[in-house]
Write an enzyme that holds these catalytic residues in place. Structure first.
Site, PDB file in Angstrom:
ATOM      1  N   ARG A   1     -13.553  -8.967   1.579  1.00 29.67           N
ATOM      2  CA  ARG A   1     -12.003  -8.784   1.170  1.00 29.67           C
ATOM      3  C   ARG A   1     -11.231  -9.879   1.590  1.00 29.67           C
ATOM      4  O   ARG A   1     -10.441 -10.415   0.812  1.00 29.67           O
ATOM      5  CB  ARG A   1     -11.446  -7.663   2.361  1.00 29.67           C
ATOM      6  CG  ARG A   1     -12.301  -6.147   1.888  1.00 29.67           C
ATOM      7  CD  ARG A   1     -11.662  -5.754   0.444  1.00 29.67           C
ATOM      8  NE  ARG A   1     -10.083  -5.694   0.363  1.00 29.67           N
ATOM      9  CZ  ARG A   1      -9.458  -4.616   0.675  1.00 29.67           C
ATOM     10  NH1 ARG A   1      -9.977  -3.475   1.156  1.00 29.67           N
ATOM     11  NH2 ARG A   1      -8.151  -4.439   0.511  1.00 29.67           N
TER      12      ARG A   1
ATOM     13  N   CYS B   1     -16.323   1.365   0.527  1.00 24.45           N
ATOM     14  CA  CYS B   1     -15.268   0.585   0.873  1.00 24.45           C
ATOM     15  C   CYS B   1     -14.817   0.584   2.200  1.00 24.45           C
ATOM     16  O   CYS B   1     -14.262  -0.189   2.839  1.00 24.45           O
ATOM     17  CB  CYS B   1     -13.994   0.854  -0.034  1.00 24.45           C
ATOM     18  SG  CYS B   1     -13.353   2.495  -0.018  1.00 24.45           S
TER      19      CYS B   1
ATOM     20  N   ARG C   1       0.826  -1.021  -0.126  1.00 27.36           N
ATOM     21  CA  ARG C   1       0.039   0.136   0.015  1.00 27.36           C
ATOM     22  C   ARG C   1       0.865   1.187   0.156  1.00 27.36           C
ATOM     23  O   ARG C   1       1.757   1.257   0.884  1.00 27.36           O
ATOM     24  CB  ARG C   1      -0.981  -0.112   1.204  1.00 27.36           C
ATOM     25  CG  ARG C   1      -1.884   1.339   1.275  1.00 27.36           C
ATOM     26  CD  ARG C   1      -2.801   1.268   2.383  1.00 27.36           C
ATOM     27  NE  ARG C   1      -4.102   0.429   1.706  1.00 27.36           N
ATOM     28  CZ  ARG C   1      -5.271   0.507   2.506  1.00 27.36           C
ATOM     29  NH1 ARG C   1      -5.379   1.163   3.563  1.00 27.36           N
ATOM     30  NH2 ARG C   1      -6.236  -0.099   1.944  1.00 27.36           N
TER      31      ARG C   1
ATOM     32  N   ASP D   1     -17.467   6.700  -1.869  1.00 29.85           N
ATOM     33  CA  ASP D   1     -16.172   6.632  -1.242  1.00 29.85           C
ATOM     34  C   ASP D   1     -16.114   8.202  -0.455  1.00 29.85           C
ATOM     35  O   ASP D   1     -16.796   9.290  -0.880  1.00 29.85           O
ATOM     36  CB  ASP D   1     -15.141   6.318  -1.881  1.00 29.85           C
ATOM     37  CG  ASP D   1     -13.650   5.931  -1.299  1.00 29.85           C
ATOM     38  OD1 ASP D   1     -14.051   6.005  -0.134  1.00 29.85           O
ATOM     39  OD2 ASP D   1     -12.705   5.869  -1.985  1.00 29.85           O
TER      40      ASP D   1
ATOM     41  N   HIS E   1      -7.453   0.477  -6.477  1.00 30.67           N
ATOM     42  CA  HIS E   1      -7.546  -0.162  -5.165  1.00 30.67           C
ATOM     43  C   HIS E   1      -8.216  -1.636  -5.598  1.00 30.67           C
ATOM     44  O   HIS E   1      -9.421  -1.997  -5.415  1.00 30.67           O
ATOM     45  CB  HIS E   1      -8.448   0.547  -4.252  1.00 30.67           C
ATOM     46  CG  HIS E   1      -8.518  -0.038  -2.760  1.00 30.67           C
ATOM     47  ND1 HIS E   1      -7.510  -0.927  -2.467  1.00 30.67           N
ATOM     48  CD2 HIS E   1      -9.077   0.089  -1.887  1.00 30.67           C
ATOM     49  CE1 HIS E   1      -7.794  -1.320  -1.333  1.00 30.67           C
ATOM     50  NE2 HIS E   1      -8.560  -0.640  -0.720  1.00 30.67           N
TER      51      HIS E   1
ATOM     52  N   GLN F   1     -10.103  -4.227  -3.282  1.00 28.36           N
ATOM     53  CA  GLN F   1     -11.526  -3.657  -2.782  1.00 28.36           C
ATOM     54  C   GLN F   1     -12.433  -3.925  -3.891  1.00 28.36           C
ATOM     55  O   GLN F   1     -13.755  -4.287  -3.349  1.00 28.36           O
ATOM     56  CB  GLN F   1     -11.284  -2.297  -2.401  1.00 28.36           C
ATOM     57  CG  GLN F   1     -12.691  -1.733  -1.864  1.00 28.36           C
ATOM     58  CD  GLN F   1     -13.053  -2.132  -0.526  1.00 28.36           C
ATOM     59  OE1 GLN F   1     -12.314  -2.273   0.418  1.00 28.36           O
ATOM     60  NE2 GLN F   1     -14.342  -2.668  -0.594  1.00 28.36           N
TER      61      GLN F   1
END
Ligand code: CP
Ligand code: NVA
Length: 309
Positions: free
Chosen positions: A291, A263, A104, A223, A131, A134
């Site tokens: 996830r 998310c 990340r 988001d 991402h 996700q």
């Protein structure tokens, strides 16, 4: 093995069949739970995180353990990364100990540099640009609610409300592979990646009002207004995103069976209302759970030893 190893830096590192197959395997591993296979016996997954994380870190750690392997977490605070050791050196060294690097970071170019210098598979655990893990979980959640063939059929309508950010870009990549309809409502100046949008042909479009995007949608996705690394822009973004909230009035424009995805972490009262995130159409906690299941399928795919000949 150099040359033959696979990375997962973006959704389109899979092809359409690979993506659908991975989602089917994720559902199977979810059904098996802790009784599933342990193909990572003796293998260690390194988690190199330069940004905060709750879900991604813990779900990858648990995924590695449940597959019979081990995970080790590394942050700049307590490694030489924080003292300026070049990323290419870090990648070369870590990949001599570890069997996969889950990373990340900020710039996507940094992730790509790690992948260039790593001997072992590299997985994108979020960059400023995408991402993908996700979105795998989001897609699994969609199939759970609308049927295994919902994505493959192409009849699905997905709405994105808010920033054209890393999540929006990964949804565009999924749209390019699977061909569902994707309408993204973004304030002017906050569009997603234009090249990814173009790859979707007519299937994806950017609109300027949430109402346009949500009309007739099966899935309403949002988001935060300011992603990690954009904290200094919070006040400006609060002004620019005014009205870009998924609340009950907006959701009433979607299909009656529509689900809401986020998310997480969420900012209640900004991009999503308390009533919606806690309401009957919210799938956000199944989404978060998923996830774990998609990442087990991903690690299995990248790390399971090939069958003996
Ligand atoms: N959704 C997600 O990636 O959450 P974390 O930042 O907690 O990992
Ligand atoms: N867009 C958000 C996602 C967090 C999981 C961010 O990058 O901060």
């Amino acid at each position: 093995m150099p040359g033959t190893r696979r990375d997962f830096l973006r959704i389109t590192d899979l092809d359409r069949d690979g993506l659908l197959g991975l989602l089917a395997r994720s559902a199977e591993l979810k059904r098996l739970g802790r009784r599933g296979p342990r193909p990572l016996e003796g293998q260690t997954v390194g988690l190199v995180f330069e940004k905060a994380s709750t879900r991604t870190r813990v779900s990858f750690e648990v995924a590695a353990y449940q597959l019979g392997g081990h995970a080790t977490f590394l942050s700049p605070r307590d490694t030489q990364l924080g003292r300026g050791e070049p990323i290419r050196d870090t990648a070369r060294v870590l990949s001599r100990y570890l069997d996969a690097l889950v990373v990340r970071t900020f710039g996507h170019d940094k992730l790509e540099e790690i992948a260039r210098f790593s001997r072992v598979p590299v997985v994108n655990a979020l960059t400023d640009a995408s991402h993908p893990c996700q979105v795998l979980a989001d897609l699994l959640t969609v199939t759970e609610r609308f049927g295994d063939d919902a994505l493959a059929r192409g009849a699905l309508q997905v709405a994105w409300v808010g920033d054209g950010n890393n999540m929006a870009n990964s949804w565009l990549e999924a749209c390019a592979l699977l061909g569902f309809g994707l309408a993204l409502a973004c304030p002017a100046g906050y569009d997603p990646d234009a090249a990814l949008l173009a790859r979707c042909g007519g299937r994806a479009r950017v609109v300027r009002t949430p109402a346009e995007a949500v009309a007739g949608a099966h899935v309403v996705n949002t988001d935060v207004w300011a992603s990690m690394g954009q904290e200094a822009e919070q006040a400006k973004r609060e002004r620019d995103f005014a009205g870009f909230i998924v609340d009950e009035a907006l959701l009433a424009r979607a299909r009656p069976e529509a689900i809401v995805l986020h998310c997480l972490p969420a900012h209640r009262g900004e991009e999503i209302s308390e009533a919606v995130i806690e309401g009957p159409r919210s799938a956000v906690f199944d989404e978060a759970e998923n996830r774990l299941h998609v990442q087990k399928a991903l690690l299995e795919r990248l790390l399971a030893p090939p069958p003996a000949i």
